[in-house]
Design a protein around this motif. Structure first.
Motif, PDB file in Angstrom:
ATOM      1  N   TYR A 140       1.056  -1.302  -0.381  1.00 46.03           N
ATOM      2  CA  TYR A 140      -0.185   0.162   0.522  1.00 46.03           C
ATOM      3  C   TYR A 140       0.664   1.124   0.270  1.00 46.03           C
TER       4      TYR A 140
ATOM      5  N   SER B  97      -2.673   0.851  -3.634  1.00 48.53           N
ATOM      6  CA  SER B  97      -3.621  -0.897  -4.142  1.00 48.53           C
ATOM      7  C   SER B  97      -3.757  -1.675  -2.977  1.00 48.53           C
ATOM      8  N   THR B  98      -4.913  -1.445  -2.392  1.00 48.01           N
ATOM      9  CA  THR B  98      -5.175  -2.293  -1.117  1.00 48.01           C
ATOM     10  C   THR B  98      -5.905  -3.963  -1.648  1.00 48.01           C
ATOM     11  N   THR B  99      -5.575  -3.710  -3.309  1.00 50.91           N
ATOM     12  CA  THR B  99      -5.722  -5.233  -3.731  1.00 50.91           C
ATOM     13  C   THR B  99      -4.997  -5.625  -3.348  1.00 50.91           C
ATOM     14  N   LEU B 100      -4.038  -4.879  -4.362  1.00 52.89           N
ATOM     15  CA  LEU B 100      -2.307  -5.456  -4.362  1.00 52.89           C
ATOM     16  C   LEU B 100      -1.930  -6.632  -2.916  1.00 52.89           C
ATOM     17  N   ARG B 101      -2.335  -5.149  -1.672  1.00 57.29           N
ATOM     18  CA  ARG B 101      -2.184  -5.338  -0.850  1.00 57.29           C
ATOM     19  C   ARG B 101      -2.400  -6.611   0.034  1.00 57.29           C
ATOM     20  N   ASP B 102      -3.598  -7.087  -0.627  1.00 58.80           N
ATOM     21  CA  ASP B 102      -4.429  -8.239   0.069  1.00 58.80           C
ATOM     22  C   ASP B 102      -4.275  -9.450  -0.374  1.00 58.80           C
ATOM     23  N   THR B 103      -3.636  -8.862  -2.171  1.00 59.80           N
ATOM     24  CA  THR B 103      -3.668 -10.941  -2.507  1.00 59.80           C
ATOM     25  C   THR B 103      -2.113 -11.066  -2.819  1.00 59.80           C
ATOM     26  N   CYS B 104      -1.024  -9.575  -1.945  1.00 55.39           N
ATOM     27  CA  CYS B 104       0.366  -9.879  -1.956  1.00 55.39           C
ATOM     28  C   CYS B 104       0.139 -11.202  -0.024  1.00 55.39           C
TER      29      CYS B 104
ATOM     30  N   GLN C  66      -2.564 -12.642   1.154  1.00 54.43           N
ATOM     31  CA  GLN C  66      -1.837 -14.340   0.611  1.00 54.43           C
ATOM     32  C   GLN C  66      -1.416 -15.016  -0.058  1.00 54.43           C
TER      33      GLN C  66
ATOM     34  N   THR D  75       2.835   1.493  -3.821  1.00 51.59           N
ATOM     35  CA  THR D  75       1.328   1.468  -4.948  1.00 51.59           C
ATOM     36  C   THR D  75       0.030   1.974  -4.943  1.00 51.59           C
TER      37      THR D  75
END
Length: 193
Positions: A143, A148-155, A157, A146
């Motif tokens: 975050y 990006s909360t979506t990228l953070r969550d994917t990372c 996982q 980038t």
């Protein structure tokens, strides 16, 4: 032995995010400062999460001069590099104890202790653990780098899955546990009915 170090782990995490590599935590860049601040917490949480072979130590502690006020006869100072207690006493002879702060209270004059220590040299870690550390750093930096909360969550996982695999591999380095001979086990598997 790996050539990993804290800076290379953080630098690789930044590169995975599309950021710029760093060569030192002391660089005058935002990313170097973020890595310097976040790395110790990420490292310690990762080491505490599992009894990694590369971060497990055994010691026999001597009691402190001052005794506890009551309930126990002796107290023992935890080692300065202690992160988590795994075992107090020998494997088949556990010792009743209580941990208070960075001390262990017990009624013995010597205290065998197995613990997770602060192994801050990733060059001595298994490559799978180094990869998990990079992924964890990538997740906490996602975050800030980038937005990006979506990228953070994917990372996060991806890091969790890699950690499960690293734990499985690390656990395979241990000998299999041998079950003791109890009447129930003998009756079930020893041929007696």
């Amino acid at each position: 032995m790996s050539s990993a170090n804290p800076v290379s782990i953080c630098s690789n995490a930044l590169l995975r995010l599309g950021g710029k590599a760093i060569a030192s935590f002391e660089e005058p860049s935002t990313q170097a400062g973020q890595c310097a601040n976040l790395w110790p917490t990420v490292r310690n949480k990762l080491l505490r999460a599992y009894p990694w072979n590369c971060a497990t130590k055994r010691v026999i502690l001597a009691p402190m001069e001052a005794a506890p006020a009551f309930d126990f006869q002796y107290q023992f100072q935890l080692p300065s590099d202690w992160l988590r207690t795994l075992q107090v006493g020998k494997k088949d002879c556990p010792i009743p104890f209580r941990q208070e702060g960075r001390r262990i209270l017990a009624n013995v004059t010597q205290l065998p202790l197995v613990y997770i220590w602060l192994n801050d040299n990733p060059g001595t870690w298994d490559d799978a653990l180094v990869d998990v550390a990079e992924l964890k750093m990538m997740a906490v930096l996602a975050y800030p780098v980038t937005a990006s909360t979506t990228l953070r969550d994917t990372c996060f996982q991806e890091a969790a899955m890699a950690e499960k695999m690293a734990k499985a591999v690390d656990g395979q380095d241990e000998p299999p546990e041998v079950l003791g001979g109890s009447d129930l086990i003998e009756a079930r598997f020893g041929g007696r009915w």
